[in-house]
Design a protein around this motif. Sequence first.
Motif, PDB file in Angstrom:
ATOM      1  N   LEU A   1       0.840  -1.203   0.000  1.00  0.00           N
ATOM      2  CA  LEU A   1       0.000   0.000   0.000  1.00  0.00           C
ATOM      3  C   LEU A   1       0.872   1.247   0.000  1.00  0.00           C
ATOM      4  O   LEU A   1       1.878   1.311   0.718  1.00  0.00           O
ATOM      5  CB  LEU A   1      -0.908   0.007   1.231  1.00  0.00           C
ATOM      6  CG  LEU A   1      -1.887  -1.145   1.362  1.00  0.00           C
ATOM      7  CD1 LEU A   1      -2.697  -0.995   2.640  1.00  0.00           C
ATOM      8  CD2 LEU A   1      -2.796  -1.240   0.155  1.00  0.00           C
TER       9      LEU A   1
ATOM     10  N   LEU B   1      -7.358   3.456  -4.193  1.00  0.00           N
ATOM     11  CA  LEU B   1      -6.187   2.583  -4.194  1.00  0.00           C
ATOM     12  C   LEU B   1      -5.676   2.384  -5.616  1.00  0.00           C
ATOM     13  O   LEU B   1      -4.477   2.480  -5.866  1.00  0.00           O
ATOM     14  CB  LEU B   1      -6.531   1.232  -3.555  1.00  0.00           C
ATOM     15  CG  LEU B   1      -5.401   0.197  -3.529  1.00  0.00           C
ATOM     16  CD1 LEU B   1      -4.205   0.709  -2.737  1.00  0.00           C
ATOM     17  CD2 LEU B   1      -5.907  -1.119  -2.963  1.00  0.00           C
TER      18      LEU B   1
ATOM     19  N   LEU C   1      -6.735  -5.463   6.715  1.00  0.00           N
ATOM     20  CA  LEU C   1      -7.649  -4.365   6.392  1.00  0.00           C
ATOM     21  C   LEU C   1      -9.010  -4.654   7.020  1.00  0.00           C
ATOM     22  O   LEU C   1      -9.462  -5.793   7.030  1.00  0.00           O
ATOM     23  CB  LEU C   1      -7.853  -4.222   4.879  1.00  0.00           C
ATOM     24  CG  LEU C   1      -6.747  -3.647   4.031  1.00  0.00           C
ATOM     25  CD1 LEU C   1      -7.214  -3.517   2.586  1.00  0.00           C
ATOM     26  CD2 LEU C   1      -6.263  -2.311   4.544  1.00  0.00           C
TER      27      LEU C   1
ATOM     28  N   GLN D   1      -9.335  -4.289  -6.305  1.00  0.00           N
ATOM     29  CA  GLN D   1     -10.338  -5.101  -5.602  1.00  0.00           C
ATOM     30  C   GLN D   1      -9.738  -6.407  -5.111  1.00  0.00           C
ATOM     31  O   GLN D   1     -10.008  -6.844  -3.989  1.00  0.00           O
ATOM     32  CB  GLN D   1     -11.524  -5.405  -6.512  1.00  0.00           C
ATOM     33  CG  GLN D   1     -12.406  -4.221  -6.787  1.00  0.00           C
ATOM     34  CD  GLN D   1     -13.492  -4.566  -7.797  1.00  0.00           C
ATOM     35  OE1 GLN D   1     -13.264  -5.309  -8.735  1.00  0.00           O
ATOM     36  NE2 GLN D   1     -14.677  -4.026  -7.582  1.00  0.00           N
TER      37      GLN D   1
ATOM     38  N   HIS E   1      -8.068  -7.920   3.320  1.00  0.00           N
ATOM     39  CA  HIS E   1      -9.162  -8.027   4.279  1.00  0.00           C
ATOM     40  C   HIS E   1      -9.216  -9.434   4.874  1.00  0.00           C
ATOM     41  O   HIS E   1      -9.375  -9.608   6.083  1.00  0.00           O
ATOM     42  CB  HIS E   1     -10.497  -7.663   3.620  1.00  0.00           C
ATOM     43  CG  HIS E   1     -11.673  -7.895   4.505  1.00  0.00           C
ATOM     44  ND1 HIS E   1     -11.872  -7.186   5.672  1.00  0.00           N
ATOM     45  CD2 HIS E   1     -12.701  -8.754   4.408  1.00  0.00           C
ATOM     46  CE1 HIS E   1     -12.985  -7.613   6.248  1.00  0.00           C
ATOM     47  NE2 HIS E   1     -13.495  -8.568   5.500  1.00  0.00           N
TER      48      HIS E   1
ATOM     49  N   ASN F   1     -11.523   1.244  -3.211  1.00  0.00           N
ATOM     50  CA  ASN F   1     -10.750   0.558  -4.247  1.00  0.00           C
ATOM     51  C   ASN F   1     -10.339   1.523  -5.354  1.00  0.00           C
ATOM     52  O   ASN F   1      -9.246   1.418  -5.900  1.00  0.00           O
ATOM     53  CB  ASN F   1     -11.555  -0.601  -4.842  1.00  0.00           C
ATOM     54  CG  ASN F   1     -11.535  -1.815  -3.951  1.00  0.00           C
ATOM     55  OD1 ASN F   1     -10.499  -2.179  -3.405  1.00  0.00           O
ATOM     56  ND2 ASN F   1     -12.676  -2.454  -3.803  1.00  0.00           N
TER      57      ASN F   1
ATOM     58  N   THR G   1      -7.496  -5.590  -2.032  1.00  0.00           N
ATOM     59  CA  THR G   1      -8.232  -5.313  -0.797  1.00  0.00           C
ATOM     60  C   THR G   1      -8.943  -6.571  -0.291  1.00  0.00           C
ATOM     61  O   THR G   1      -9.009  -6.789   0.916  1.00  0.00           O
ATOM     62  CB  THR G   1      -9.242  -4.159  -0.963  1.00  0.00           C
ATOM     63  OG1 THR G   1     -10.106  -4.421  -2.058  1.00  0.00           O
ATOM     64  CG2 THR G   1      -8.534  -2.835  -1.149  1.00  0.00           C
TER      65      THR G   1
ATOM     66  N   TYR H   1     -12.228   0.952   3.224  1.00  0.00           N
ATOM     67  CA  TYR H   1     -11.276   0.087   3.923  1.00  0.00           C
ATOM     68  C   TYR H   1     -10.346   0.942   4.763  1.00  0.00           C
ATOM     69  O   TYR H   1     -10.069   2.089   4.438  1.00  0.00           O
ATOM     70  CB  TYR H   1     -10.425  -0.706   2.927  1.00  0.00           C
ATOM     71  CG  TYR H   1     -11.219  -1.648   2.072  1.00  0.00           C
ATOM     72  CD1 TYR H   1     -11.485  -2.939   2.499  1.00  0.00           C
ATOM     73  CD2 TYR H   1     -11.703  -1.247   0.833  1.00  0.00           C
ATOM     74  CE1 TYR H   1     -12.214  -3.817   1.713  1.00  0.00           C
ATOM     75  CE2 TYR H   1     -12.440  -2.112   0.040  1.00  0.00           C
ATOM     76  CZ  TYR H   1     -12.685  -3.396   0.487  1.00  0.00           C
ATOM     77  OH  TYR H   1     -13.418  -4.259  -0.292  1.00  0.00           O
TER      78      TYR H   1
END
Length: 75
Positions: free
Chosen positions: A14, A27, A51, A39, A46, A24, A42, A63
């Motif tokens: 990141l 990002l 996240l 996507q 997650h 997203n 993340t 997020y």
Amino acid sequence: ELVFKQPTDFLALLPDDLPQPFTNKQLAQSLAIRPRLAQRLTYTLHHTGTLDIVGKQGNATLYQISNRPEKVPVV
């Protein structure tokens, strides 16, 4: 070369200037990648516990970097 030994190591992917919370789309723009790849990133972060989903902005999921990443082994 990046080596991932624990879930928090993935946070190196990141960008530092990413707002918290982020979508997203943000990002993808920050990393200059396609939204679909953002996507996937993340989704993976997650599910490793790095996240958290913290809300919605319109239809977009928000997020945020987790304060309590789970101890999930990286294979």
